[in-house]
Motif scaffolding. Sequence first.
Motif, PDB file in Angstrom:
ATOM      1  N   LEU A 182       0.845  -1.201   0.000  1.00  0.00           N
ATOM      2  CA  LEU A 182       0.000   0.000   0.000  1.00  0.00           C
ATOM      3  C   LEU A 182       0.881   1.252   0.000  1.00  0.00           C
ATOM      4  O   LEU A 182       2.073   1.181   0.298  1.00  0.00           O
ATOM      5  CB  LEU A 182      -0.884   0.019   1.261  1.00  0.00           C
ATOM      6  CG  LEU A 182      -1.791  -1.197   1.496  1.00  0.00           C
ATOM      7  CD1 LEU A 182      -2.488  -1.080   2.852  1.00  0.00           C
ATOM      8  CD2 LEU A 182      -2.826  -1.307   0.393  1.00  0.00           C
ATOM      9  N   LEU A 183       0.279   2.389  -0.308  1.00  0.00           N
ATOM     10  CA  LEU A 183       0.992   3.660  -0.186  1.00  0.00           C
ATOM     11  C   LEU A 183       1.079   4.005   1.290  1.00  0.00           C
ATOM     12  O   LEU A 183       0.209   3.615   2.077  1.00  0.00           O
ATOM     13  CB  LEU A 183       0.190   4.782  -0.851  1.00  0.00           C
ATOM     14  CG  LEU A 183       0.243   4.910  -2.350  1.00  0.00           C
ATOM     15  CD1 LEU A 183      -0.718   6.019  -2.768  1.00  0.00           C
ATOM     16  CD2 LEU A 183       1.665   5.246  -2.772  1.00  0.00           C
ATOM     17  N   TYR A 184       2.086   4.788   1.649  1.00  0.00           N
ATOM     18  CA  TYR A 184       2.192   5.237   3.037  1.00  0.00           C
ATOM     19  C   TYR A 184       2.113   6.758   3.042  1.00  0.00           C
ATOM     20  O   TYR A 184       2.848   7.420   2.302  1.00  0.00           O
ATOM     21  CB  TYR A 184       3.515   4.756   3.649  1.00  0.00           C
ATOM     22  CG  TYR A 184       3.832   5.455   4.943  1.00  0.00           C
ATOM     23  CD1 TYR A 184       3.068   5.205   6.079  1.00  0.00           C
ATOM     24  CD2 TYR A 184       4.857   6.383   5.027  1.00  0.00           C
ATOM     25  CE1 TYR A 184       3.326   5.875   7.260  1.00  0.00           C
ATOM     26  CE2 TYR A 184       5.124   7.055   6.203  1.00  0.00           C
ATOM     27  CZ  TYR A 184       4.360   6.794   7.313  1.00  0.00           C
ATOM     28  OH  TYR A 184       4.610   7.467   8.481  1.00  0.00           O
ATOM     29  N   LEU A 185       1.212   7.292   3.845  1.00  0.00           N
ATOM     30  CA  LEU A 185       1.038   8.748   3.887  1.00  0.00           C
ATOM     31  C   LEU A 185       1.266   9.256   5.314  1.00  0.00           C
ATOM     32  O   LEU A 185       0.485   8.947   6.221  1.00  0.00           O
ATOM     33  CB  LEU A 185      -0.383   9.081   3.410  1.00  0.00           C
ATOM     34  CG  LEU A 185      -0.706  10.529   3.149  1.00  0.00           C
ATOM     35  CD1 LEU A 185       0.228  11.130   2.122  1.00  0.00           C
ATOM     36  CD2 LEU A 185      -2.140  10.640   2.624  1.00  0.00           C
ATOM     37  N   ASP A 186       2.355  10.010   5.472  1.00  0.00           N
ATOM     38  CA  ASP A 186       2.717  10.577   6.777  1.00  0.00           C
ATOM     39  C   ASP A 186       2.062  11.955   6.865  1.00  0.00           C
ATOM     40  O   ASP A 186       2.603  12.931   6.338  1.00  0.00           O
ATOM     41  CB  ASP A 186       4.250  10.660   6.823  1.00  0.00           C
ATOM     42  CG  ASP A 186       4.767  11.324   8.083  1.00  0.00           C
ATOM     43  OD1 ASP A 186       3.962  11.786   8.896  1.00  0.00           O
ATOM     44  OD2 ASP A 186       6.008  11.369   8.227  1.00  0.00           O
ATOM     45  N   THR A 187       0.893  12.026   7.499  1.00  0.00           N
ATOM     46  CA  THR A 187       0.165  13.310   7.484  1.00  0.00           C
ATOM     47  C   THR A 187       0.844  14.341   8.386  1.00  0.00           C
ATOM     48  O   THR A 187       0.714  15.538   8.160  1.00  0.00           O
ATOM     49  CB  THR A 187      -1.320  13.149   7.891  1.00  0.00           C
ATOM     50  OG1 THR A 187      -1.391  12.722   9.254  1.00  0.00           O
ATOM     51  CG2 THR A 187      -2.038  12.171   6.990  1.00  0.00           C
ATOM     52  N   GLY A 188       1.592  13.876   9.397  1.00  0.00           N
ATOM     53  CA  GLY A 188       2.357  14.802  10.239  1.00  0.00           C
ATOM     54  C   GLY A 188       3.370  15.570   9.398  1.00  0.00           C
ATOM     55  O   GLY A 188       3.626  16.752   9.642  1.00  0.00           O
ATOM     56  N   ALA A 189       3.932  14.881   8.377  1.00  0.00           N
ATOM     57  CA  ALA A 189       4.915  15.540   7.502  1.00  0.00           C
ATOM     58  C   ALA A 189       4.259  16.693   6.744  1.00  0.00           C
ATOM     59  O   ALA A 189       4.908  17.699   6.447  1.00  0.00           O
ATOM     60  CB  ALA A 189       5.510  14.534   6.524  1.00  0.00           C
ATOM     61  N   MET A 190       2.956  16.568   6.444  1.00  0.00           N
ATOM     62  CA  MET A 190       2.262  17.654   5.733  1.00  0.00           C
ATOM     63  C   MET A 190       2.130  18.874   6.649  1.00  0.00           C
ATOM     64  O   MET A 190       2.346  20.009   6.223  1.00  0.00           O
ATOM     65  CB  MET A 190       0.895  17.171   5.241  1.00  0.00           C
ATOM     66  CG  MET A 190       1.008  16.028   4.243  1.00  0.00           C
ATOM     67  SD  MET A 190      -0.591  15.288   3.785  1.00  0.00           S
ATOM     68  CE  MET A 190      -1.227  16.495   2.650  1.00  0.00           C
ATOM     69  N   TYR A 191       1.751  18.638   7.936  1.00  0.00           N
ATOM     70  CA  TYR A 191       1.659  19.759   8.886  1.00  0.00           C
ATOM     71  C   TYR A 191       3.044  20.371   9.106  1.00  0.00           C
ATOM     72  O   TYR A 191       3.205  21.594   9.210  1.00  0.00           O
ATOM     73  CB  TYR A 191       1.034  19.303  10.211  1.00  0.00           C
ATOM     74  CG  TYR A 191      -0.446  19.048  10.072  1.00  0.00           C
ATOM     75  CD1 TYR A 191      -1.367  20.092  10.189  1.00  0.00           C
ATOM     76  CD2 TYR A 191      -0.932  17.775   9.770  1.00  0.00           C
ATOM     77  CE1 TYR A 191      -2.726  19.871  10.023  1.00  0.00           C
ATOM     78  CE2 TYR A 191      -2.285  17.539   9.601  1.00  0.00           C
ATOM     79  CZ  TYR A 191      -3.181  18.590   9.727  1.00  0.00           C
ATOM     80  OH  TYR A 191      -4.524  18.375   9.544  1.00  0.00           O
ATOM     81  N   ARG A 192       4.058  19.506   9.158  1.00  0.00           N
ATOM     82  CA  ARG A 192       5.425  20.010   9.334  1.00  0.00           C
ATOM     83  C   ARG A 192       5.855  20.837   8.129  1.00  0.00           C
ATOM     84  O   ARG A 192       6.541  21.859   8.270  1.00  0.00           O
ATOM     85  CB  ARG A 192       6.400  18.837   9.536  1.00  0.00           C
ATOM     86  CG  ARG A 192       6.301  18.221  10.928  1.00  0.00           C
ATOM     87  CD  ARG A 192       7.128  16.948  11.021  1.00  0.00           C
ATOM     88  NE  ARG A 192       7.026  16.344  12.329  1.00  0.00           N
ATOM     89  CZ  ARG A 192       7.925  16.501  13.299  1.00  0.00           C
ATOM     90  NH1 ARG A 192       9.017  17.206  13.092  1.00  0.00           N
ATOM     91  NH2 ARG A 192       7.732  15.932  14.476  1.00  0.00           N
ATOM     92  N   ALA A 193       5.456  20.407   6.920  1.00  0.00           N
ATOM     93  CA  ALA A 193       5.845  21.149   5.707  1.00  0.00           C
ATOM     94  C   ALA A 193       5.191  22.536   5.699  1.00  0.00           C
ATOM     95  O   ALA A 193       5.832  23.519   5.327  1.00  0.00           O
ATOM     96  CB  ALA A 193       5.464  20.358   4.458  1.00  0.00           C
ATOM     97  N   VAL A 194       3.934  22.610   6.130  1.00  0.00           N
ATOM     98  CA  VAL A 194       3.270  23.929   6.200  1.00  0.00           C
ATOM     99  C   VAL A 194       3.979  24.799   7.241  1.00  0.00           C
ATOM    100  O   VAL A 194       4.248  25.982   7.012  1.00  0.00           O
ATOM    101  CB  VAL A 194       1.769  23.785   6.533  1.00  0.00           C
ATOM    102  CG1 VAL A 194       1.131  25.153   6.790  1.00  0.00           C
ATOM    103  CG2 VAL A 194       1.040  23.066   5.412  1.00  0.00           C
ATOM    104  N   ALA A 195       4.333  24.188   8.393  1.00  0.00           N
ATOM    105  CA  ALA A 195       5.028  24.941   9.443  1.00  0.00           C
ATOM    106  C   ALA A 195       6.372  25.446   8.921  1.00  0.00           C
ATOM    107  O   ALA A 195       6.758  26.600   9.159  1.00  0.00           O
ATOM    108  CB  ALA A 195       5.242  24.058  10.670  1.00  0.00           C
TER     109      ALA A 195
END
Length: 231
Positions: free
Chosen positions: A26-39
């Motif tokens: 399956l694909l793996y999606l690290d949603t914390g990384a998205m919040y970190r990227a916005v930060a």
Amino acid sequence: MIIAIDGPSGAGKSTLGRMLARELGLLYLDTGAMYRAVAYAALRSGADTTDGEAMAKVAREANIELAGDPDSLQVLLDGHDISKEIRSEAAGHSASIISAIPKVRRELVRRQRELGARGGVVLDGRDIGTVVFPDADAKFFLTATPEQRAGRRYDEERRRAPDLNYEEILHDINARDNRDSSRTDSPLAIADNAVVFDTTELSIEEVFGRMLEVVQSKIASQGHSHSSERS
Ligand code: DC
């Protein structure tokens, strides 16, 4: 197949999420990384991270891509690899602050749903089973004592940052838990029907084995209900 993994930081979500994604293709999606990227984008632009409208704009305009396989996931912002930069304590701290802003969440949840709708995916975060995919095929909540999680973070980060101090990490973990669980929009919480594992006393392999059993039994029961629908 959508697998949701929620829990506080340092509970083993990303390690186990990657292992499950690899095992099940399956694909793996690290949603914390998205919040970190916005930060990270906000810190770079010098915008005030407590200004809700400014942060919503940063979130809307941030071109975030997650590329590569689960073991070597790259996080790109406007085409630049920021995978290392977003792991700093400053980015983690700011991510926890901007993730309490409803308009920032709305934008990232919308993108997570779009990515999830493309096919089989394991998502790790704080609100996956409660908000992003409440109908996920399997939902997990991983936790461990703050001391255990701080110890793991200390062992992981010491190589990169030799002056790191265990007490400071523990303090940061407790502050982050508090912020993530007490915000009004999508606080960290155990989703209905989530299977909870306390990883304090369990090895990664033990938790992985149990998670895999849960997923396989879901797959078997879905296959069964599909075949009985057909008959
Ligand atoms: O998992 P992490 O430590 O990389 O997440 C960074 C911050 O982002 C965390 O403090 C809370 C926030 N977050 C969130 O609010 N919702 C998510 N689905 C994922 C992360």
